[in-house]
Design an enzyme around this catalytic site. Structure first.
Site, PDB file in Angstrom:
ATOM      1  N   ALA A   1       0.711  -1.153  -0.115  1.00 18.58           N
ATOM      2  CA  ALA A   1      -0.010  -0.091   0.133  1.00 18.58           C
ATOM      3  C   ALA A   1       0.764   1.144  -0.046  1.00 18.58           C
ATOM      4  O   ALA A   1       0.466   2.286  -0.350  1.00 18.58           O
ATOM      5  CB  ALA A   1      -0.941   0.110   1.175  1.00 18.58           C
TER       6      ALA A   1
ATOM      7  N   ASP B   1      23.057  37.451 -25.096  1.00 19.95           N
ATOM      8  CA  ASP B   1      23.662  38.314 -26.424  1.00 19.95           C
ATOM      9  C   ASP B   1      22.463  39.390 -26.796  1.00 19.95           C
ATOM     10  O   ASP B   1      21.100  38.912 -26.679  1.00 19.95           O
ATOM     11  CB  ASP B   1      23.991  37.541 -27.362  1.00 19.95           C
ATOM     12  CG  ASP B   1      25.508  36.732 -26.986  1.00 19.95           C
ATOM     13  OD1 ASP B   1      26.135  37.324 -26.361  1.00 19.95           O
ATOM     14  OD2 ASP B   1      25.600  35.495 -27.507  1.00 19.95           O
TER      15      ASP B   1
ATOM     16  N   ASP C   1      33.198  31.232 -26.312  1.00 21.89           N
ATOM     17  CA  ASP C   1      32.038  31.442 -25.200  1.00 21.89           C
ATOM     18  C   ASP C   1      31.744  29.913 -24.572  1.00 21.89           C
ATOM     19  O   ASP C   1      31.088  29.927 -23.703  1.00 21.89           O
ATOM     20  CB  ASP C   1      30.696  31.755 -25.969  1.00 21.89           C
ATOM     21  CG  ASP C   1      30.431  33.146 -26.604  1.00 21.89           C
ATOM     22  OD1 ASP C   1      31.121  34.061 -25.669  1.00 21.89           O
ATOM     23  OD2 ASP C   1      29.927  33.276 -27.464  1.00 21.89           O
TER      24      ASP C   1
END
Length: 918
Positions: A289, A335, A637
């Protein structure tokens, strides 16, 4: 080039032999292959891609599903059932484990395939010489003998020997060394390992700088990285923070269930007077259960659905685990060019010492003269883009940076031939993000002609002279410098992008080769071009959505601060004030000062910033507890993209290096798509919470009957059997839970502040709602239904129901308990569809999958209680028609209580907002 090379001929090529011999062995030439020949060779050599080994993956995936904490709990329950003599029950529990494992495995496989399929949206591409011209082709079509063009920011698509030029490459994928390596056609191969050769580039490595031409000698699994891949097994799938949290919850549930089950065995035997067998069955019932079997596979499905949804919207998530992280994004560092704007540059005016040229569409600018043509020549010379249609300016097609294409179109309108701008220069100093300029050197007779372009303040600082219309120049005065600086300030404030152009001519002295520091000085300023890149029309609404969602926007750009401010303000960024910080100011800041600046919560612009600035900003924000999404498109980046929580690369304008480093790739380079991705991430997280509420809510009505049975010492018969619990958990619960994972976004989803990344998916309010409210009301309704059925059948407290007429009454009562839980499940499913809003706001019929799930669970429950063979398995009987009517109010009762509770929460929230902060 007309003969087809055989497989054995390709394998026999020695990349260390002379270049002439390699061309001969590969039956190629410096102008590359013909397209038809390349197609024939692709049949022989196959696709230029790595073949993954997948045969041994599925056993480990299945084993993982069979050994997660909830499955281990069920294995324990099955063992207890066998030990206690209830073998059929043990077999049923094992069946549940296997079915659940198979279902979870299939969902995980589908999720994995959804992530892998994203590569089809952005196939790797390469530039090759085919039919004597440069062509952009699918990298999978490259064959031995192709001549490939390598450029900064690209990825090497096959093993190749350099024919001309030089490049800086990242060999870390092969050697583990992160220091870039210089590879040149003139370096020579040496005698060491092939990977150490300095005139060979290898598939899968990144080009960090320079430009070169290479002859392909190996593709696919015959490359160096292909040989490594053949010896390697694929890495496993990362768990998301959400999955880790849920696994912790699963262990908690398992511990609670085990403790409860183990404690009630002696309690049931010694205090309640139950037999050993009944106590063990009771413990098994508690274990079963308490187990939400469908929890983990449903989470996997919800994350997979999130990936597919984002893919349709143009956001390609490379890791399924990142979908949930998106929902907690609190800062977007974006950007400007191409992300906030459409990235379609158009020159509108050019300043020269002789006046301002205004552009009107594709008409020739007025006035014109020798000086504008001189500047146009410099623009065409100092350029890496290519304009294929130079007859008109307008929307002529080309390849390369949009800013350069706009300047080439302007040069074409001034009469400058630009159809062959991608020529080979004697020296090229590529664009440097820190220097913010590029330059080229060409030898003309006995002189070097130097042309440069870049940010106006950078170029102006290098200029000592100002051009004159007659082709001469004079020394630049301080007054002229001030006037030019004022012009730059005024034009930048209009949101225009500005590029300055300069030239220099020096005599060839035959001495040391020119270096950048000595070349880019004492230059003559020719003019300044002003271009406009209009904001994307959808960005303004996306920015407004960010503000209502409590998401802060920081613009990090290499553009002039005033240009960036003009664009930012036009789309609604920084409505309460916008601070502009230049790269020089940022460099002068200490870490403490930067933290103080970023932690104010204000929106700002970092202008003239370098990729290193992006990394520093990312680190500072993450240290302050912000969840950061950082955009980027260039090679430099990559560190910031990797370090941020969500690295977002540009699919159109971005480099392969940036896309590899990023977590998410935008196919449309659009800021609005980032916001859509954040919204989808929030939706996924909310839906996970919704089906957790739904699943947890049924633990209470399943556990309470066992507690009533035990605490009454068996005087009240067991209201629910373990087999009936299995029928609920496996048969009626699963499909509605899956449907909740596809629920639409709740109204007000983007009106809430971002959740903290450390926030637990299961919190106190959720447990109160699921176990206390929904589960409590359901348990009360089920027990009333059970007792009413018993009493109406003639049962009295303590009466034996194991034999005689009361046995049928007890089976009917447990059947009504089973049907009562199913009926309450319908109300719980409808209530769980929303955490805050009312049902009227989302609509009762808006989730059709849930409606079909409810139809299925009602049908399944009807089969369980009406089909004789199924009745014998689950211990049910068919109820009377009027008893079925007792079930009809239960969904409305459960949903209604929750609706009132949510209404009270909304009202308290509105009152607290009306009072404001104390």
């Amino acid at each position: 080039m007309s003969e087809t090379v055989t497989d054995s001929e390709s394998d026999a090529v020695n990349p260390r032999e002379s270049m002439e011999r390699m061309f001969r062995d590969l039956r190629s030439g410096r102008q590359g292959l013909a397209s038809r020949e390349a197609e024939r060779r692709s049949i022989v050599h196959g696709s230029n891609e790595l073949q993954r080994r997948r045969g041994r993956e599925w056993p480990g995936q299945v084993l993982r599903q069979l050994t997660h904490p909830l499955a281990l709990l069920l294995w324990m329950a099955a063992a207890l059932a066998v030990v206690s003599g209830a073998s059929p029950l043990g077999v049923a529990i094992v069946f549940v484990i296997l079915v659940n494992a198979v279902f979870a495995f299939v969902q995980e496989l589908h999720a994995e395939q959804a992530v892998e399929a994203l590569s089809a949206f952005l196939p790797a591409q390469a530039t090759v010489l085919r039919d004597r011209i440069e062509q952009l082709v699918d990298a999978r079509t490259i064959v031995p003998g192709d001549v490939i063009v390598l450029d900064e920011g690209g990825r090497v698509s096959a093993d190749a020997r350099l024919v001309s030029g030089s490049v800086q490459v990242d060999l870390s994928a092969l050697t583990g060394e992160s220091v870039p390596v210089s590879v040149s056609a003139d370096a020579g191969g040496g005698t060491g390992p092939l990977v150490a050769a300095r005139d060979i580039v290898f598939s899968g490595t990144d080009v960090l700088g320079g430009k070169a031409i290479g002859l392909v000698f190996a593709t696919g699994m015959r490359t160096e990285i292909g040989r490594i891949a053949a010896l390697s097994e694929r890495v496993g799938r990362d768990e998301s923070p959400l999955e880790k949290q849920v696994k912790k919850v699963a262990w908690l549930i398992a511990c609670v269930a085990v403790v409860m089950g183990a404690a009630f065995i002696p309690l049931g035997s010694l205090i309640a007077g139950l037999s050993w067998g009944d106590s063990v069955n009771f413990a098994i019932g508690l274990l079963v259960a308490n187990v939400p079997e469908g929890l983990l596979p449903t989470i996997t499905l919800a994350l997979a659905v999130g990936v597919r949804t984002l893919a349709r919207k143009g956001a390609l998530v490379k890791r399924i685990s990142a979908v949930e992280t998106l929902g907690s994004t609190s800062v977007i560092c974006t950007d400007k060019t191409g992300t906030l704007t459409v990235n379609r540059m158009r020159a509108i005016k050019i300043w020269t010492p002789s006046g301002v040229l205004a552009f009107d569409g594709d008409k020739q600018p007025q006035p014109s003269g020798s000086l504008p043509r001189r500047m146009a020549h410099a623009v065409a010379s100092c350029c890496s883009a290519e304009l294929r249609d130079a007859t008109t300016a307008g929307e002529s097609e080309g390849t390369g940076d949009p800013t350069e294409l706009a300047m080439l179109r302007a040069a074409a309108l001034n009469g400058e031939p630009v159809s062959a701008t991608r020529n080979d220069h004697d020296i090229t100093f590529p664009f440097d993000p820190e220097l913010r300029r590029m330059s080229t050197v060409d030898r003309v007779d006995n002189r070097f002609e130097i042309h440069a372009k870049g940010a106006p303040e950078e170029i102006l600082s290098l200029c000592s002279y100002l051009a004159e219309p007659e082709g001469t120049q004079h020394r630049l005065t301080s007054a002229e410098r001030s006037d030019i600086a004022a012009l730059v300030h005024d034009w930048a404030r209009e949101g225009l992008r500005l590029i300055a152009v300069a030239e220099r001519s020096v005599a060839v002295d035959g001495g040391e080769p020119l270096v950048r520091r000595d070349t880019e000085r004492e230059m003559t300023l020719l003019g300044i071009a002003a271009m406009i890149d209009p904001p994307r029309p959808e960005v303004k609404d996306a920015v407004a959505k960010c503000h209502t969602a409590g998401i802060r926007i920081i613009v990090v750009t290499g553009d002039h601060g005033l240009t960036a401010r003009g664009i930012a303000e036009s789309v609604g960024i920084g409505k309460l004030g916008l601070q502009v910080v230049t790269g020089a100011e940022l460099e002068a800041m200490s870490e403490k000062d930067l933290d103080a600046l970023l932690y104010t919560g204000d929106e700002m612009i970092f202008a003239r910033s370098s990729p290193e600035d992006k990394l520093r900003i990312t680190d500072a924000l993450r240290a302050g507890g912000y969840v950061v999404a950082m955009t980027g498109d260039g090679v430099n980046d990559a560190p910031a993209l990797r370090r941020s929580d969500i690295g977002v690369a540009m699919g159109r304008s971005g480099t392969d290096v940036a896309r590899e480093a990023a977590t998410m790739v935008l196919t449309d380079d659009n800021f609005a798509t980032i916001v859509e991705a954040v919204q989808a991430g929030r939706r996924v997280y909310d839906n996970v919470r919704k089906f957790i509420v739904y699943i947890f809510a049924h633990a209470t009505p399943e556990v309470v009957p066992f507690l009533v049975y035990a605490l009454s010492g068996g005087q009240i018969p067991l209201p629910l059997t373990v087999m009936q619990i299995l029928a609920i958990d496996l048969g009626t619960e699963t499909l509605p839970a899956l449907a909740l994972g596809r629920e639409r976004a709740e109204p007000g989803l983007m009106d809430r502040r971002p959740r903290k990344a450390t926030e637990n998916v299961v919190d106190r309010a959720m447990l109160i709602r699921s176990w206390g409210l929904l589960g409590g009301v359901s348990a009360l309704a089920v027990m009333v239904l059970f007792m009413a059925t018993l009493v109406s059948g003639g049962w009295t407290f303590g009466a034996d129901v194991s034999t005689g007429p009361l046995e049928h009454t007890w089976k009917l009562a447990t059947t009504m308990s089973f049907l009562g839980i199913v009926s309450c499940q319908i109300g719980t499913a409808v209530a769980a569809r929303t955490e805050h809003a009312s049902l009227r706001q989302i609509g009762l019929f808006s989730n059709r999958l849930l409606l079909w799930g409810i139809v299925f669970e009602v049908t399944f429950a009807a089969v369980v209680v009406t089909v004789p063979p199924i009745q014998r398995v689950f211990g049910t009987v068919t109820p009377e028609w009027y008893q079925v009517l007792w079930l009809l109010p239960l969904p409305i009762l459960v949903w209604g209580c929750d609706e009132v509770w949510r209404w009270m929460r909304r009202r308290r929230s509105e009152q607290s907002l009306a009072k404001g902060p104390s």
